[in-house]
Design a protein around this motif. Structure first.
Motif, PDB file in Angstrom:
ATOM      1  N   GLU A 148     -12.912 -29.262  24.182  1.00 46.73           N
ATOM      2  CA  GLU A 148     -12.059 -28.531  25.134  1.00 46.73           C
ATOM      3  C   GLU A 148     -10.418 -28.462  24.894  1.00 46.73           C
ATOM      4  N   ALA A 149      -9.861 -29.406  24.187  1.00 41.34           N
ATOM      5  CA  ALA A 149      -8.261 -29.365  23.734  1.00 41.34           C
ATOM      6  C   ALA A 149      -8.416 -28.185  22.701  1.00 41.34           C
ATOM      7  N   LEU A 150      -9.522 -27.846  21.865  1.00 41.46           N
ATOM      8  CA  LEU A 150      -9.153 -26.903  20.774  1.00 41.46           C
ATOM      9  C   LEU A 150      -9.201 -25.722  21.632  1.00 41.46           C
ATOM     10  N   LEU A 151      -9.926 -25.445  22.565  1.00 38.71           N
ATOM     11  CA  LEU A 151     -10.214 -24.083  23.348  1.00 38.71           C
ATOM     12  C   LEU A 151      -9.061 -23.940  24.202  1.00 38.71           C
ATOM     13  N   SER A 152      -8.201 -24.907  24.436  1.00 36.12           N
ATOM     14  CA  SER A 152      -7.045 -25.013  25.427  1.00 36.12           C
ATOM     15  C   SER A 152      -5.855 -24.057  24.593  1.00 36.12           C
ATOM     16  N   VAL A 153      -5.899 -24.047  23.077  1.00 37.72           N
ATOM     17  CA  VAL A 153      -4.955 -23.475  22.624  1.00 37.72           C
ATOM     18  C   VAL A 153      -5.419 -21.909  21.953  1.00 37.72           C
ATOM     19  N   VAL A 154      -6.546 -21.509  22.104  1.00 36.33           N
ATOM     20  CA  VAL A 154      -7.491 -20.305  21.939  1.00 36.33           C
ATOM     21  C   VAL A 154      -6.882 -19.186  22.938  1.00 36.33           C
ATOM     22  N   ASP A 155      -6.422 -17.724  22.348  1.00 36.89           N
ATOM     23  CA  ASP A 155      -6.207 -16.973  23.245  1.00 36.89           C
ATOM     24  C   ASP A 155      -6.599 -15.383  22.382  1.00 36.89           C
ATOM     25  N   GLU A 156      -6.537 -14.409  23.211  1.00 42.45           N
ATOM     26  CA  GLU A 156      -6.802 -13.133  22.620  1.00 42.45           C
ATOM     27  C   GLU A 156      -6.324 -12.873  21.256  1.00 42.45           C
ATOM     28  N   GLU A 178     -23.862 -27.954  19.090  1.00 37.25           N
ATOM     29  CA  GLU A 178     -22.796 -27.770  19.883  1.00 37.25           C
ATOM     30  C   GLU A 178     -21.574 -26.784  19.309  1.00 37.25           C
ATOM     31  N   LEU A 179     -21.593 -26.507  17.998  1.00 39.71           N
ATOM     32  CA  LEU A 179     -21.060 -25.479  17.323  1.00 39.71           C
ATOM     33  C   LEU A 179     -21.401 -24.185  17.707  1.00 39.71           C
ATOM     34  N   ALA A 180     -22.803 -23.979  17.962  1.00 37.79           N
ATOM     35  CA  ALA A 180     -23.222 -22.918  18.519  1.00 37.79           C
ATOM     36  C   ALA A 180     -22.723 -22.449  19.922  1.00 37.79           C
ATOM     37  N   ALA A 181     -22.733 -23.468  20.867  1.00 35.19           N
ATOM     38  CA  ALA A 181     -22.323 -23.304  22.176  1.00 35.19           C
ATOM     39  C   ALA A 181     -20.608 -23.181  22.112  1.00 35.19           C
ATOM     40  N   LEU A 182     -19.984 -23.699  20.963  1.00 35.33           N
ATOM     41  CA  LEU A 182     -18.536 -23.599  21.092  1.00 35.33           C
ATOM     42  C   LEU A 182     -18.291 -22.074  20.605  1.00 35.33           C
ATOM     43  N   SER A 183     -19.091 -21.334  19.962  1.00 36.40           N
ATOM     44  CA  SER A 183     -18.901 -19.963  19.355  1.00 36.40           C
ATOM     45  C   SER A 183     -19.128 -18.923  20.439  1.00 36.40           C
ATOM     46  N   GLY A 184     -19.842 -19.258  21.550  1.00 37.84           N
ATOM     47  CA  GLY A 184     -20.106 -18.694  22.664  1.00 37.84           C
ATOM     48  C   GLY A 184     -18.944 -18.649  23.758  1.00 37.84           C
ATOM     49  N   ARG A 185     -18.096 -19.298  23.451  1.00 42.23           N
ATOM     50  CA  ARG A 185     -16.843 -19.564  24.303  1.00 42.23           C
ATOM     51  C   ARG A 185     -15.521 -18.873  23.648  1.00 42.23           C
ATOM     52  N   LEU A 186     -15.735 -18.369  22.508  1.00 38.15           N
ATOM     53  CA  LEU A 186     -14.604 -17.617  22.037  1.00 38.15           C
ATOM     54  C   LEU A 186     -14.308 -16.331  22.368  1.00 38.15           C
ATOM     55  N   PRO A 187     -13.144 -15.820  22.301  1.00 37.32           N
ATOM     56  CA  PRO A 187     -12.838 -14.330  22.588  1.00 37.32           C
ATOM     57  C   PRO A 187     -13.611 -13.517  21.875  1.00 37.32           C
ATOM     58  N   LEU A 214     -27.501 -18.048  11.405  1.00 40.10           N
ATOM     59  CA  LEU A 214     -26.526 -17.212  11.335  1.00 40.10           C
ATOM     60  C   LEU A 214     -26.766 -15.686  12.190  1.00 40.10           C
ATOM     61  N   LYS A 215     -28.032 -15.269  11.997  1.00 47.58           N
ATOM     62  CA  LYS A 215     -28.101 -13.853  12.550  1.00 47.58           C
ATOM     63  C   LYS A 215     -28.151 -14.213  14.118  1.00 47.58           C
ATOM     64  N   ASP A 216     -28.152 -15.043  14.737  1.00 46.11           N
ATOM     65  CA  ASP A 216     -28.076 -15.214  16.204  1.00 46.11           C
ATOM     66  C   ASP A 216     -26.527 -15.319  16.424  1.00 46.11           C
ATOM     67  N   PHE A 217     -25.495 -15.387  15.550  1.00 45.47           N
ATOM     68  CA  PHE A 217     -24.339 -15.757  15.884  1.00 45.47           C
ATOM     69  C   PHE A 217     -23.087 -14.886  14.909  1.00 45.47           C
ATOM     70  N   PRO A 218     -23.236 -13.597  15.436  1.00 47.32           N
ATOM     71  CA  PRO A 218     -22.498 -12.651  14.224  1.00 47.32           C
ATOM     72  C   PRO A 218     -20.931 -12.863  14.368  1.00 47.32           C
ATOM     73  N   ASN A 219     -20.368 -13.897  15.212  1.00 47.22           N
ATOM     74  CA  ASN A 219     -18.932 -14.113  15.314  1.00 47.22           C
ATOM     75  C   ASN A 219     -18.916 -15.673  14.456  1.00 47.22           C
ATOM     76  N   VAL A 220     -19.645 -16.047  13.788  1.00 48.72           N
ATOM     77  CA  VAL A 220     -19.833 -17.122  12.815  1.00 48.72           C
ATOM     78  C   VAL A 220     -19.735 -16.810  11.247  1.00 48.72           C
ATOM     79  N   ALA A 221     -19.005 -17.709  10.700  1.00 46.60           N
ATOM     80  CA  ALA A 221     -19.137 -17.654   9.246  1.00 46.60           C
ATOM     81  C   ALA A 221     -19.041 -19.265   8.888  1.00 46.60           C
ATOM     82  N   VAL A 222     -19.884 -19.328   7.867  1.00 45.61           N
ATOM     83  CA  VAL A 222     -20.245 -20.915   7.357  1.00 45.61           C
ATOM     84  C   VAL A 222     -19.559 -20.886   5.835  1.00 45.61           C
TER      85      VAL A 222
END
Length: 374
Positions: A148-156, A178-187, A214-222
């Motif tokens: 939640e703190a991490l997301l608070s400083v994320v913007d467009e 939890e990381l999969a869920a985080l990816s869905g909350r990013l711009p 990874l195929k399910d999360f195109p905005n993720v790089a590992v």
């Protein structure tokens, strides 16, 4: 000496990356015949025999350039990890992939990069070098991830969000869900970069990696490295797994031949040695449990770890314990550079090395207790 007028502002005040102390410098400083290095999270078993043979075969070809793009290596990585080869970008260590992602995705003077604090210093260094704003939020008090703190400083204008899982220097990890869920909350234009340098040592490992999904999360790089589990720290080899479109851009701008012929051969051989991989994992997990219990028994506060190292707070000043260990020929990592001057990090070594470290800690803390009692 005055500063050079032609040096970019982003570079002024830079300090170089500070690696762990070397065996040779401690041997010379203290006049020791034997030094045990437990500071850089290297493989406790050394190098796979298959890698040694591959290097011997490849050495006579060192005058040749490797193939552009390292297609055989990329195909081998994809096969070993169950990935789409089009989405694999090999690099001169995963450090190169970090640098390329920032250069490709973040616009200087406009975008920002987000990470926890503390974090791997390369995220900070390369963002600053590229003229990109770096935003950091502290980990929770127990070093768990406060998303939640991490997301608070994320913007467009956030180009990249870096999360190291398991984290360094704490060793803490979160399940991949939890990381999969985080990816869905990013711009929409933000890439979540999950640095899995130590994921092979999580238990169970399959619960802590996003690679198979990874195929399910195109905005993720590992990110993955061959420096830890595969024992190739000295050859500099790593890779990023991501969408084929993003990997294509990284390959376009990567310096030619950054992955050398020897590293390529070693990486292919390392992935084939299942026995060495299994023995490494078994050694680390056994050592992690044993050393953690021993340190706790000596009054140290030990952070739960899913990596091949342990972060701990000794009952004496960390700097004092660090120096006392050096005098006994054992190198661990002080964490003042991470803003954690009261803590140390010890890599898990071989059974013999772990036993030597624990014995030294007993001696150091026992002598301090006896002195205090007197």
């Amino acid at each position: 000496m005055s500063d050079l007028p032609f040096v970019r502002d982003e570079v002024r005040g830079f300090t170089p990356y500070a690696p762990g102390l070397s065996i040779d410098e401690i041997r010379e400083k203290y006049g020791l015949a034997r030094v045990i290095k437990l500071a850089s999270n290297e493989n406790p078993l050394g190098v796979s025999p298959l890698v040694v043979r591959a290097l011997e075969r490849t050495a006579p070809l060192a005058f040749r350039y490797p193939r552009g793009g390292n297609p055989v290596l990329t195909a081998g990585i994809a096969d070993h990890f169950g990935l789409d080869p089009a989405g694999v970008a090999a690099g001169n260590g995963s450090d190169e992939i970090i640098d390329l992602l920032i250069r490709v995705a973040a616009r200087p003077g406009l975008d920002n990069v987000v990470a926890f604090n503390p974090c791997f210093s390369i995220y900070v260094h390369q963002s600053r070098l590229c003229g990109v704003d770096m935003r950091q939020v502290p980990l929770a008090g127990d070093f768990s991830f406060d998303f939640e703190a991490l997301l608070s400083v994320v913007d467009e204008n956030t180009a990249l969000v870096f999360v190291t899982n398991p984290d360094n220097p704490s060793g803490r990890a979160v399940p991949a869900d939890e990381l999969a869920a985080l990816s869905g909350r990013l711009p929409a234009r933000t890439i979540l970069v999950v640095d899995e340098a130590y994921a092979d040592f999580a238990d169970p490992a399959k619960d802590y990696t996003l690679l198979p999904r990874l195929k399910d999360f195109p905005n993720v790089a590992v990110l993955r490295t061959f420096s830890k589990m595969y024992g190739l720290a000295g050859l500099r080899l790593g890779f990023g797994a991501m969408s084929p479109a993003l990997a294509d851009y990284l390959r376009r701008v990567r310096l030619p031949f950054s992955v050398n012929l020897m590293a390529e051969a070693a990486g292919l051989a390392a992935m084939q040695d299942g026995q060495f991989i299994a023995a490494t994992r078994e050694t680390v997990l056994r050592g992690r449990a044993g050393v953690a219990a021993a340190l706790a028994g000596l009054g140290c506060q030990v952070c739960p770890s899913m990596a091949n190292f342990l972060m701990f707070t000794p009952p004496l000043a960390a700097a004092r314990v660090f120096e006392a260990l050096l005098g006994r020929g054992i190198i661990v990592r002080p964490l003042a550079s991470y803003g954690l001057p009261d803590r140390l990090r010890v890599s898990l070594g071989s059974d013999e090395e772990n036993a030597a470290f624990v014995a030294a800690m007993r001696e150091i803390l026992g002598q301090a207790g006896a002195a205090g009692g007197a």
